[in-house]
Write a protein that holds these residues in place. Structure first.
Motif, PDB file in Angstrom:
ATOM      1  N   SER A  54       0.829  -1.209   0.000  1.00  0.00           N
ATOM      2  CA  SER A  54       0.000   0.000   0.000  1.00  0.00           C
ATOM      3  C   SER A  54       0.861   1.256   0.000  1.00  0.00           C
ATOM      4  N   LYS A  55       2.115   1.127   0.436  1.00  0.00           N
ATOM      5  CA  LYS A  55       3.048   2.253   0.418  1.00  0.00           C
ATOM      6  C   LYS A  55       3.655   2.409  -0.971  1.00  0.00           C
ATOM      7  N   CYS A  56       3.712   3.634  -1.453  1.00  0.00           N
ATOM      8  CA  CYS A  56       4.322   3.891  -2.762  1.00  0.00           C
ATOM      9  C   CYS A  56       5.812   3.576  -2.740  1.00  0.00           C
ATOM     10  N   SER A  57       6.463   3.831  -1.601  1.00  0.00           N
ATOM     11  CA  SER A  57       7.892   3.541  -1.497  1.00  0.00           C
ATOM     12  C   SER A  57       8.165   2.049  -1.642  1.00  0.00           C
ATOM     13  N   ASN A  58       7.332   1.204  -1.041  1.00  0.00           N
ATOM     14  CA  ASN A  58       7.510  -0.243  -1.177  1.00  0.00           C
ATOM     15  C   ASN A  58       7.273  -0.710  -2.611  1.00  0.00           C
ATOM     16  N   ILE A  59       6.291  -0.103  -3.274  1.00  0.00           N
ATOM     17  CA  ILE A  59       6.026  -0.443  -4.674  1.00  0.00           C
ATOM     18  C   ILE A  59       7.259  -0.140  -5.532  1.00  0.00           C
ATOM     19  N   LEU A  60       7.858   1.014  -5.308  1.00  0.00           N
ATOM     20  CA  LEU A  60       9.034   1.404  -6.082  1.00  0.00           C
ATOM     21  C   LEU A  60      10.222   0.495  -5.782  1.00  0.00           C
ATOM     22  N   LEU A  61      10.401   0.126  -4.518  1.00  0.00           N
ATOM     23  CA  LEU A  61      11.534  -0.732  -4.154  1.00  0.00           C
ATOM     24  C   LEU A  61      11.343  -2.150  -4.685  1.00  0.00           C
ATOM     25  N   VAL A  62      10.131  -2.662  -4.640  1.00  0.00           N
ATOM     26  CA  VAL A  62       9.863  -3.993  -5.204  1.00  0.00           C
ATOM     27  C   VAL A  62      10.089  -3.977  -6.712  1.00  0.00           C
ATOM     28  N   THR A  63       9.633  -2.918  -7.372  1.00  0.00           N
ATOM     29  CA  THR A  63       9.859  -2.789  -8.811  1.00  0.00           C
ATOM     30  C   THR A  63      11.353  -2.717  -9.123  1.00  0.00           C
ATOM     31  N   LEU A  64      12.086  -1.964  -8.309  1.00  0.00           N
ATOM     32  CA  LEU A  64      13.541  -1.865  -8.501  1.00  0.00           C
ATOM     33  C   LEU A  64      14.205  -3.225  -8.348  1.00  0.00           C
ATOM     34  N   ALA A  65      13.794  -3.993  -7.346  1.00  0.00           N
ATOM     35  CA  ALA A  65      14.367  -5.324  -7.144  1.00  0.00           C
ATOM     36  C   ALA A  65      14.045  -6.246  -8.313  1.00  0.00           C
ATOM     37  N   THR A 128      13.408   9.175  -5.168  1.00  0.00           N
ATOM     38  CA  THR A 128      13.733  10.484  -4.594  1.00  0.00           C
ATOM     39  C   THR A 128      12.547  11.436  -4.687  1.00  0.00           C
ATOM     40  N   ALA A 129      11.873  11.437  -5.832  1.00  0.00           N
ATOM     41  CA  ALA A 129      10.715  12.311  -6.009  1.00  0.00           C
ATOM     42  C   ALA A 129       9.612  11.962  -5.008  1.00  0.00           C
ATOM     43  N   GLU A 130       9.406  10.668  -4.765  1.00  0.00           N
ATOM     44  CA  GLU A 130       8.392  10.239  -3.796  1.00  0.00           C
ATOM     45  C   GLU A 130       8.730  10.733  -2.397  1.00  0.00           C
ATOM     46  N   ARG A 131      10.016  10.662  -2.023  1.00  0.00           N
ATOM     47  CA  ARG A 131      10.438  11.139  -0.701  1.00  0.00           C
ATOM     48  C   ARG A 131      10.316  12.658  -0.576  1.00  0.00           C
ATOM     49  N   ILE A 132      10.571  13.378  -1.654  1.00  0.00           N
ATOM     50  CA  ILE A 132      10.433  14.838  -1.632  1.00  0.00           C
ATOM     51  C   ILE A 132       8.994  15.228  -1.323  1.00  0.00           C
ATOM     52  N   VAL A 133       8.051  14.536  -1.958  1.00  0.00           N
ATOM     53  CA  VAL A 133       6.636  14.827  -1.707  1.00  0.00           C
ATOM     54  C   VAL A 133       6.279  14.512  -0.251  1.00  0.00           C
ATOM     55  N   VAL A 134       6.774  13.374   0.269  1.00  0.00           N
ATOM     56  CA  VAL A 134       6.458  12.974   1.640  1.00  0.00           C
ATOM     57  C   VAL A 134       7.054  13.949   2.646  1.00  0.00           C
ATOM     58  N   ILE A 135       8.294  14.388   2.408  1.00  0.00           N
ATOM     59  CA  ILE A 135       8.988  15.238   3.370  1.00  0.00           C
ATOM     60  C   ILE A 135       8.526  16.690   3.296  1.00  0.00           C
ATOM     61  N   PHE A 136       8.352  17.200   2.095  1.00  0.00           N
ATOM     62  CA  PHE A 136       8.035  18.622   1.931  1.00  0.00           C
ATOM     63  C   PHE A 136       6.527  18.901   1.960  1.00  0.00           C
ATOM     64  N   PHE A 137       5.709  17.897   1.635  1.00  0.00           N
ATOM     65  CA  PHE A 137       4.248  18.083   1.639  1.00  0.00           C
ATOM     66  C   PHE A 137       3.587  16.955   2.438  1.00  0.00           C
ATOM     67  N   PRO A 138       3.915  16.836   3.725  1.00  0.00           N
ATOM     68  CA  PRO A 138       3.438  15.689   4.516  1.00  0.00           C
ATOM     69  C   PRO A 138       1.920  15.612   4.648  1.00  0.00           C
ATOM     70  N   PHE A 139       1.233  16.745   4.640  1.00  0.00           N
ATOM     71  CA  PHE A 139      -0.218  16.738   4.815  1.00  0.00           C
ATOM     72  C   PHE A 139      -0.979  16.471   3.514  1.00  0.00           C
ATOM     73  N   HIS A 140      -0.289  16.557   2.403  1.00  0.00           N
ATOM     74  CA  HIS A 140      -0.937  16.342   1.113  1.00  0.00           C
ATOM     75  C   HIS A 140      -0.378  15.121   0.369  1.00  0.00           C
ATOM     76  N   SER A 141       0.638  14.484   0.942  1.00  0.00           N
ATOM     77  CA  SER A 141       1.295  13.371   0.243  1.00  0.00           C
ATOM     78  C   SER A 141       0.345  12.205   0.005  1.00  0.00           C
ATOM     79  N   GLY A 142      -0.588  11.994   0.944  1.00  0.00           N
ATOM     80  CA  GLY A 142      -1.527  10.881   0.781  1.00  0.00           C
ATOM     81  C   GLY A 142      -2.431  11.048  -0.420  1.00  0.00           C
ATOM     82  N   ARG A 143      -2.753  12.295  -0.767  1.00  0.00           N
ATOM     83  CA  ARG A 143      -3.601  12.540  -1.943  1.00  0.00           C
ATOM     84  C   ARG A 143      -2.781  12.564  -3.227  1.00  0.00           C
ATOM     85  N   ILE A 144      -1.548  13.049  -3.113  1.00  0.00           N
ATOM     86  CA  ILE A 144      -0.691  13.130  -4.303  1.00  0.00           C
ATOM     87  C   ILE A 144      -0.164  11.760  -4.701  1.00  0.00           C
ATOM     88  N   LEU A 145       0.289  11.010  -3.705  1.00  0.00           N
ATOM     89  CA  LEU A 145       0.902   9.708  -3.967  1.00  0.00           C
ATOM     90  C   LEU A 145      -0.094   8.603  -3.671  1.00  0.00           C
TER      91      LEU A 145
END
Length: 355
Positions: A54-65, A128-145
C-alpha cells in the motif's frame, strides 16, 4: 619520454593480458556478483511485500528489485556468454541456423538487458521524487501519492524504455560467413545498415539516450537527496521530541537515501566512458574494432552495472531494523520447514493417522 610510456602501456595492455583480465571479470567476478544480487533481490521482494504494497515507497523498491533481477539474468544469458567467450566476439563453428537462433535469443536478452537495465537506473529518481513529496508536503502526500498512480508511472516508464531498447536492437544484424584461414564458420554481430542510413539522427538519438538514462537520473537523484537531507536536519532541530510516526517516516527516508546515495556513486562510475576518448572506452560490444583498453572498460562497466543491481539488499540489512527483523522471521520460517519432524510430532502424526 612520452613515447616510452606509451610503449610500456602497450606492453602491459597487450592481447594476452587483456583477455586474462576479461576472463576473470566475465567468468568469475561478474557472475558471482550477479548470483548474490539475484538472491538478495528475491529476499528483498519477499520482505518488502510482507511489509505491504500500500506504500508507494515499497512499490518502487519492489519494482527496482524485480528490474535488477531481470537485468542480472539477461546480462548473464547463455547466448551472450557464448558470444563473448571468444576473443573476437564470434559464434565459432556453428551452422547458420544455430547462429540465427543464438542471434534471436541474444537480441531478446539484450532488449531486456538494456531496457530493464535503464529502467533500473531511472527508478532512484522516482524514489527520490516520492520522498520529496512525503517530506516537503506531509499533509498532502496521501492525496498526491497513490498506489494506482505509482503503478501507472512505472508501467509507462517500462513501456518507454523497452520500446527504445527494441528500436536499438535493429541497430545490429547477424553476418554469417566462412573463414578459410581457420576453416570454420563464423557468426558475427555487426552494425546494421540502419545505422549508416542517417548518421546524424543516429548520433543525436544515441546522445539523448545516454544523457537521459545515465546522466540526468543521478543528477536529479543527488540534488533531491541533498534537499531531503537538509529538510530532515532542519526538522530535527525544530522538534525536541519526535513522535513515533515521524521516526517511522525518518527510518524509511534514511533507507531510501542510502539506496540513492550508493546509486549515485555507481552511476557516476558508469558515466566515465563519456569523458574518455572513444578509442579507450566503450559502451557497446558491437563497436568496430575496439582497442584493448576499450574492451577492458566495457567489461569494467559491466561489473559496475552488476554491482549497481546487487547492493540494495546490503543497504536494507545494514540500515533498516524493520527489514532485518522481517528477514530474520522469513529465514527462520523457511529453516523450520526444512527441518524433519521431531519424534513427538511423528508420534502425534502416527496416532492421528491411525484414528
Amino acid at each position: 619520454m612520452q613515447s616510452e610510456n606509451l610503449t610500456f602501456a602497450n606492453e602491459i595492455i597487450n592481447d594476452q593480458n587483456t583477455w586474462l583480465v576479461i576472463k576473470i571479470l566475465m567468468f568469475g567476478i561478474t557472475p558471482a556478483i550477479s548470483i548474490f544480487g539475484v538472491v538478495g533481490n528475491v529476499l528483498s521482494i519477499i520482505v518488502l511485500t510482507k511489509h505491504g504494497m500500500s506504500k508507494c515507497s515499497n512499490i518502487l523498491l519492489v519494482t527496482l528489485a524485480f528490474c535488477d533481477i531481470t537485468f542480472l539474468i539477461s546480462f548473464n544469458s547463455v547466448p551472450k556468454i557464448i558470444y563473448e567467450a571468444v576473443w573476437n566476439h564470434e559464434y565459432v563453428g556453428y551452422s547458420k541456423s544455430v547462429c540465427d537462433l543464438l542471434f534471436v535469443l541474444f537480441t531478446f536478452f539484450t532488449v531486456l538487458d538494456y531496457g530493464i537495465g535503464i529502467m533500473s537506473l531511472s527508478l532512484p529518481m522516482l524514489i527520490t521524487a516520492e520522498r520529496i513529496v512525503v517530506i516537503f508536503f506531509p499533509f498532502h502526500s496521501g492525496r498526491i501519492l497513490t498506489p494506482k498512480r505509482t503503478w501507472i508511472i512505472i508501467v509507462g516508464m517500462t513501456i518507454h524504455w523497452l520500446s527504445v531498447s527494441v528500436y536499438l536492437s535493429f541497430w545490429q544484424d547477424m553476418d554469417f560467413r566462412y573463414d578459410p584461414i581457420r576453416n570454420t564458420s563464423l557468426g558475427l554481430i555487426k552494425r546494421s545498415a540502419l545505422i549508416y542510413e542517417n548518421p546524424p539522427f543516429i548520433a543525436a538519438f544515441q546522445e539523448v539516450i545516454i544523457y537521459s538514462s545515465i546522466c540526468v537520473p543521478p543528477i536529479v537523484t543527488l540534488t533531491g537527496c541533498i534537499a531531503i537531507s537538509v529538510q530532515l536536519k532542519i526538522a530535527s532541530i525544530k522538534r525536541k521530541k519526535i513522535t513515533s510516526s515521524i521516526r517511522s517516516t525518518s527510518r524509511t527516508t534514511k533507507t531510501l537515501l542510502a539506496v540513492c546515495a550508493v546509486y549515485c556513486l555507481s552511476a557516476t562510475l558508469l558515466t566515465m566512458p563519456m569523458y574518455i576518448p572513444a578509442e579507450y572506452a566503450s559502451y557497446s560490444l558491437t563497436d568496430d574494432e575496439p582497442s584493448n583498453v576499450g574492451r577492458l572498460f566495457y567489461q569494467l562497466m559491466n561489473t559496475v552495472s552488476c554491482i549497481n543491481s546487487s547492493y540494495n539488499f546490503i543497504v536494507y540489512v545494514g540500515v533498516n531494523k524493520q527489514f532485518r527483523g522481517t528477514l530474520r522471521k522469513v529465514l527462520h520460517g523457511y529453516w523450520e520447514r526444512l527441518q524433519p519432524p521431531s519424534d513427538l510430532s511423528a508420534k502425534h502424526f502416527s496416532k492421528a493417522k491411525s484414528i
